[in-house]
Design an enzyme around this catalytic site. Structure first.
Site, short mmCIF file in Angstrom:
data_model
loop_
_atom_site.label_atom_id
_atom_site.label_comp_id
_atom_site.label_asym_id
_atom_site.label_seq_id
_atom_site.Cartn_x
_atom_site.Cartn_y
_atom_site.Cartn_z
N CYS A 178 0.83 -1.20 0.00
CA CYS A 178 0.00 0.00 0.00
C CYS A 178 0.87 1.25 0.00
O CYS A 178 1.22 1.80 1.06
CB CYS A 178 -0.92 -0.03 1.21
SG CYS A 178 -1.89 -1.54 1.30
N LEU A 179 1.21 1.70 -1.20
CA LEU A 179 2.07 2.88 -1.35
C LEU A 179 1.28 4.02 -2.01
O LEU A 179 1.25 5.15 -1.50
CB LEU A 179 3.29 2.50 -2.20
CG LEU A 179 4.23 3.63 -2.62
CD1 LEU A 179 4.91 4.26 -1.40
CD2 LEU A 179 5.31 3.12 -3.59
N GLU A 181 -1.09 6.82 -3.48
CA GLU A 181 -2.15 7.69 -2.94
C GLU A 181 -2.51 8.68 -4.05
O GLU A 181 -1.78 8.79 -5.04
CB GLU A 181 -1.62 8.47 -1.72
CG GLU A 181 -1.20 7.57 -0.58
CD GLU A 181 -0.75 8.36 0.65
OE1 GLU A 181 -0.90 9.60 0.66
OE2 GLU A 181 -0.27 7.71 1.59
N SER A 183 -1.97 11.69 -4.22
CA SER A 183 -0.87 12.63 -4.45
C SER A 183 0.46 11.93 -4.71
O SER A 183 1.50 12.55 -4.85
CB SER A 183 -0.70 13.50 -3.20
OG SER A 183 -0.38 12.64 -2.11
N SER A 186 3.93 8.27 -9.41
CA SER A 186 5.35 8.13 -9.75
C SER A 186 6.22 8.76 -8.68
O SER A 186 7.33 8.29 -8.41
CB SER A 186 5.63 8.81 -11.09
OG SER A 186 5.04 8.07 -12.13
N GLU A 425 4.04 -0.72 -11.14
CA GLU A 425 5.37 -1.11 -10.63
C GLU A 425 6.46 -0.15 -11.11
O GLU A 425 7.57 -0.56 -11.42
CB GLU A 425 5.71 -2.55 -11.03
CG GLU A 425 5.52 -3.53 -9.88
CD GLU A 425 6.36 -4.78 -10.00
OE1 GLU A 425 6.94 -5.04 -11.07
OE2 GLU A 425 6.45 -5.48 -8.99
N GLY A 426 6.10 1.15 -11.25
CA GLY A 426 7.01 2.14 -11.82
C GLY A 426 6.68 2.26 -13.30
O GLY A 426 6.87 1.29 -14.05
N GLN A 524 14.94 15.69 -20.17
CA GLN A 524 14.31 14.38 -20.33
C GLN A 524 14.31 13.87 -21.77
O GLN A 524 14.32 12.66 -22.00
CB GLN A 524 12.89 14.42 -19.76
CG GLN A 524 12.90 14.67 -18.26
CD GLN A 524 11.57 14.38 -17.59
OE1 GLN A 524 10.56 14.10 -18.24
NE2 GLN A 524 11.56 14.46 -16.26
S1 MYA Z 1 3.02 -0.30 -6.64
C1 MYA Z 1 3.49 1.36 -6.94
C2 MYA Z 1 4.67 1.46 -7.79
N1 MYA Z 1 5.20 2.77 -7.68
C3 MYA Z 1 6.41 3.05 -8.13
O1 MYA Z 1 7.10 2.20 -8.66
C4 MYA Z 1 6.88 4.45 -7.89
C5 MYA Z 1 7.86 4.91 -8.94
N2 MYA Z 1 8.69 5.93 -8.39
C6 MYA Z 1 9.97 5.69 -8.03
O2 MYA Z 1 10.47 4.60 -8.24
C7 MYA Z 1 10.73 6.80 -7.33
O3 MYA Z 1 9.85 7.71 -6.73
C8 MYA Z 1 11.73 7.54 -8.22
C9 MYA Z 1 12.60 8.32 -7.24
C10 MYA Z 1 12.63 6.57 -8.95
C11 MYA Z 1 11.00 8.41 -9.23
N3 MYA Z 1 16.44 1.81 -5.83
O4 MYA Z 1 15.13 11.86 -4.09
P1 MYA Z 1 15.21 10.63 -4.93
C12 MYA Z 1 17.05 6.32 -3.54
C13 MYA Z 1 17.23 2.14 -4.79
O5 MYA Z 1 15.92 10.72 -6.20
P2 MYA Z 1 12.59 10.69 -6.00
C14 MYA Z 1 2.31 -0.86 -8.07
O6 MYA Z 1 2.41 -0.28 -9.10
C15 MYA Z 1 17.87 7.49 -4.03
O7 MYA Z 1 19.13 7.12 -4.48
N4 MYA Z 1 17.29 3.38 -4.29
O8 MYA Z 1 13.74 10.04 -5.17
C16 MYA Z 1 1.54 -2.15 -7.93
C17 MYA Z 1 17.95 8.36 -2.80
O9 MYA Z 1 18.84 7.80 -1.85
P3 MYA Z 1 19.80 8.77 -0.97
C18 MYA Z 1 16.54 4.30 -4.89
O10 MYA Z 1 12.97 11.94 -6.67
C19 MYA Z 1 1.80 -3.03 -9.08
C20 MYA Z 1 16.55 8.21 -2.22
O11 MYA Z 1 16.10 6.92 -2.68
C21 MYA Z 1 15.70 4.02 -5.98
O12 MYA Z 1 11.41 10.72 -5.08
C22 MYA Z 1 1.27 -4.40 -8.83
C23 MYA Z 1 15.64 9.33 -2.68
O13 MYA Z 1 15.83 9.46 -4.07
C24 MYA Z 1 15.67 2.70 -6.44
N5 MYA Z 1 14.89 2.29 -7.44
O14 MYA Z 1 12.29 9.65 -7.18
C25 MYA Z 1 2.14 -5.33 -9.57
N6 MYA Z 1 15.08 5.16 -6.36
O15 MYA Z 1 18.85 9.61 -0.16
C26 MYA Z 1 2.01 -6.71 -9.11
C27 MYA Z 1 15.51 6.11 -5.52
O16 MYA Z 1 20.60 7.83 -0.14
C28 MYA Z 1 3.27 -7.47 -9.32
N7 MYA Z 1 16.38 5.60 -4.64
O17 MYA Z 1 20.59 9.55 -1.98
C29 MYA Z 1 3.30 -8.16 -10.62
C30 MYA Z 1 4.35 -9.19 -10.64
C31 MYA Z 1 4.42 -9.87 -11.98
C32 MYA Z 1 3.54 -11.06 -12.13
C33 MYA Z 1 4.00 -12.16 -11.30
C34 MYA Z 1 3.07 -13.43 -11.48
C35 MYA Z 1 3.14 -14.25 -10.33
#
Ligand code: MYA
Length: 616
Positions: A178-179, A181, A183, A186, A425-426, A524
């Site tokens: 549960c992430l 919302e 607001s 992405s 999932e992003g 971008q």
């Molecule tokens: S669940 C919802 C999915 N939502 C998302 O994926 C959100 C996408 N957004 C993002 O990933 C982030 O907000 C982004 C970061 C990348 C835009 N790994 O200030 P920051 C660190 C490790 O740059 P932001 C769904 O969809 C970063 O270095 N670290 O962050 C359900 C920094 O660290 P530090 C990372 O500008 C689906 C800190 O975090 C990563 O906010 C259901 C802050 O970074 C990373 N990736 O933007 C699917 N990113 O502070 C079901 C950032 O140390 C499953 N950081 O420098 C299906 C399975 C398949 C089927 C299977 C069958 C069985």
């Protein structure tokens, strides 16, 4: 005094006094040496440890266990599950769900002593490939539960949390992640739900709401992300920081909305979830106060290869339907598989499936052998798989023509199901930026080290000499790095194309950093092209590795794989060259400026700007 060699001149002046390289990026790798092929590609360096040889992480016993599970899984889909009915009813009936629980499909990676099957990532990949072949809606029910729902407990849970919750999520209690919302889509850090710690520190009170939660209406156990006010021990300032919690519906105050009416994956349950004064015991904190953003990212990184594996199965089923039709459908006197148009479609569909599968198992294999540097490759796996599967299914429908448009063929459902994979999932758009910026940050950190080294060349001769020699070989073209010894001889030319792509990558990134400095985060148009070039280059390496292994081991399909690898490398390397050129030429930069202006005009008037050609 030690003299700095004359070859020092090979390093451009611009680099010696590099601009501000404090690129504020999306990831954290810093200057730590990474084993990732993709990360190193951004430095123009070949890091092949995680690519060659193609990972084979299962021992005989693990293969045997897997084989014992494959049959019952396939039987379930043949005899119990009905994807048409699931789609029509927008739910999975109780008996079908019970069969999945009985199979152990809800606890594939949970250790056996905690009630699960205890499988590794590669074994998981094989099972979800079967799921993806048959029913993506069921896949999401399973995936939302284990790939993200309770994955946080597996990865970050304390021994007590694991002991308490993992037996439950393998024996009937559904989990959810549960992430999201209103607001926070992405922008995963923009969570508004809030959890306030009690004065005695024994619990938190959670308030807030989540949207589009897969399994939201079914889940008993949830990984919930909320802001927690945290006092900085040094400055005394209090700031909200995202924190992860294990929340049980049974805590009270947890409710959900009705199932959303979706375009696809209809049988999976998606709802809003509300939290009203939910009392969470302090021991249900997951990963530490303020660590929630990283917990969320790691969970998502860790699960992404699963999508690649599942979708390689989906593509396989689309290709089967298209092929069965193409070899029996006669038009203009011949079966349509004799026509070049259909041949190109089938060949490309098959290549995309091959690459998706190669990348998914490469990532799962690396994870199983202990890699920590797989995040970019996992993101590539997700992006590549979701775009390829969409295209493959669409082309399968095209090959079937009118038949493909009929519900009975089953492809229209798959196409509807597939659409969300490019979004959740992003989103692929966010993941492309993540790939490009993370890679650039890694390259930038190296250049920064180099910049420091040049300030004191005598003390850093080793580093400088290494860099200088790299540049010299690049400029002179002699002793270019090679991976010829890592691939089968029939793939030597294709391997050269991959190496050239990596080398040109390095020099392009360097000039981009020099030109834009930290401003690159806002470019971008450029970042997307770099990400695309990275995806193409990594997929080249993955197929070179897999096809080489097949050729060396005389696998029956080896010659077929050779053809696909050769075609892929030829075409992908051309695209890489094109994309890398497109980030630097005036002509292209002018196009981006114009595209940006066109978009602004559209937004200014709220839609299409021009009138009908006749002025209507
Ligand atoms: S669940 C919802 C999915 N939502 C998302 O994926 C959100 C996408 N957004 C993002 O990933 C982030 O907000 C982004 C970061 C990348 C835009 N790994 O200030 P920051 C660190 C490790 O740059 P932001 C769904 O969809 C970063 O270095 N670290 O962050 C359900 C920094 O660290 P530090 C990372 O500008 C689906 C800190 O975090 C990563 O906010 C259901 C802050 O970074 C990373 N990736 O933007 C699917 N990113 O502070 C079901 C950032 O140390 C499953 N950081 O420098 C299906 C399975 C398949 C089927 C299977 C069958 C069985």
């Amino acid at each position: 005094m030690i003299r700095v060699p004359k070859i020092f001149a090979l390093v451009p002046k611009s680099l010696r006094k590099i601009v501000d390289l404090n690129v504020r990026c999306l990831a954290t790798q810093g200057s730590k040496e990474s084993q990732s092929f993709t990360m190193n590609m951004f430095r123009g360096q070949l890091q092949t440890n995680q690519v060659f040889p193609y990972p084979k992480p299962l021992n005989e016993e693990q293969e045997e266990i897997l084989n014992m599970l494959v049959d019952p899984m396939e039987t379930f889909f043949k005899e119990v599950n009905n994807p048409f009915k699931n789609d029509e009813n927008a739910s999975i009936d109780k008996d079908t769900l019970k069969s999945l629980w009985d199979l152990g499909a809800f606890g594939i990676q949970v250790p056996q002593d905690l009630g699960g099957l205890g499988l590794n990532n590669t074994q998981y990949a094989r099972l979800v490939e079967i799921v993806g072949y048959n029913d993506l809606g069921v896949g999401i029910t399973l995936g939302a539960h284990q790939s993200i729902g309770f994955k946080g407990i597996l990865l970050f849970g304390t021994p007590e949390q694991k002991k308490k919750y993992l037996p439950r999520v393998t024996s009937g209690s559904v989990a959810a992640f549960c992430l999201t919302e209103p607001s926070c889509g992405s922008d995963a850090g923009a969570v508004r739900s809030k959890a306030i710690k009690s004065t005695d520190g024994s619990h938190y009170i959670l308030n807030g709401s989540k949207i589009w939660i897969s399994n939201g209406g079914l889940a008993e156990i949830m990984t919930v992300f909320a802001q927690v006010p945290i006092k900085d021990p040094i400055t005394g300032e209090t700031k909200d920081k995202v924190t992860a919690f294990i929340v049980e519906r049974a805590f009270g105050g947890v409710t959900n909305g009705p199932p959303e009416n979706k375009m696809g994956i209809k049988c999976s349950n998606t709802t809003e979830v509300y939290y009203e004064d939910v009392k969470i015991p302090a021991e249900n904190l997951l990963g530490g106060e303020g660590q929630g953003f990283k917990v969320a990212m790691q969970i998502l990184n860790n699960g992404r290869f699963g999508m690649g594996a599942a979708l390689s199965g989906t593509m396989q089923s689309c290709i089967k339907k298209a092929t069965e039709h193409a070899v029996q459908r006669v038009q203009f006197g011949r079966t349509i598989n004799n026509y070049g148009t259909i041949q190109e479609k089938l060949a490309r569909m098959s290549m995309l499936q091959y690459i998706t599968q190669s990348v998914a198992y490469m990532v799962s294999g690396n994870m199983d052998t202990g890699s920590q540097d797989y995040h970019l490759e996992a993101a590539i796996s997700k992006v590549f798989a979701s775009e390829s599967a969409w295209w493959v299914c669409d082309e399968a429908i095209q090959i079937l023509g009118g038949m493909g448009f009929m519900k009975a063929t089953g492809l229209e459902r798959v196409l509807r199901d597939l659409r969300i994979f490019r979004i959740f999932e992003g989103t692929n758009d966010i993941l492309r930026l993540f790939i490009a910026l993370t890679g650039i940050q890694y390259a930038g950190s190296h250049l920064k080290e180099l910049q420091k080294a040049f300030k004191n060349p005598t003390a850093n001769l080793g580093l400088i000499a290494e860099e200088v020699s790299r540049r010299a070989t690049r400029v002179i073209g002699l002793n270019s790095p090679s991976i010829a010894h890592l691939v089968h001889p029939s793939l030597a030319d294709s391997a050269d194309l991959c190496v050239k792509s990596v080398e040109s990558f390095g020099s392009v990134i360097e000039s981009i950093l020099v030109k834009y400095g930290k401003g690159i985060v806002d470019e971008q148009f450029i970042l997307n092209r770099l990400a695309q070039a990275a995806i193409d280059t990594y997929t080249m390496a993955a197929v070179l590795s897999r096809a080489s292994a097949s050729l060396t081991n005389n696998v029956s399909s080896a010659e077929h794989e050779l053809l696909m690898a050769q075609v892929w490398c030829t075409e992908a390397s051309s695209r890489v060259a094109e994309n890398l050129k497109a980030v630097g030429t005036t002509k292209n930069l002018d196009v981006y400026t114009k595209l940006s202006k066109i978009s602004r005009n559209i937004c200014d008037v709220g839609g299409v700007v021009q009138k009908n050609p006749l002025g209507f």
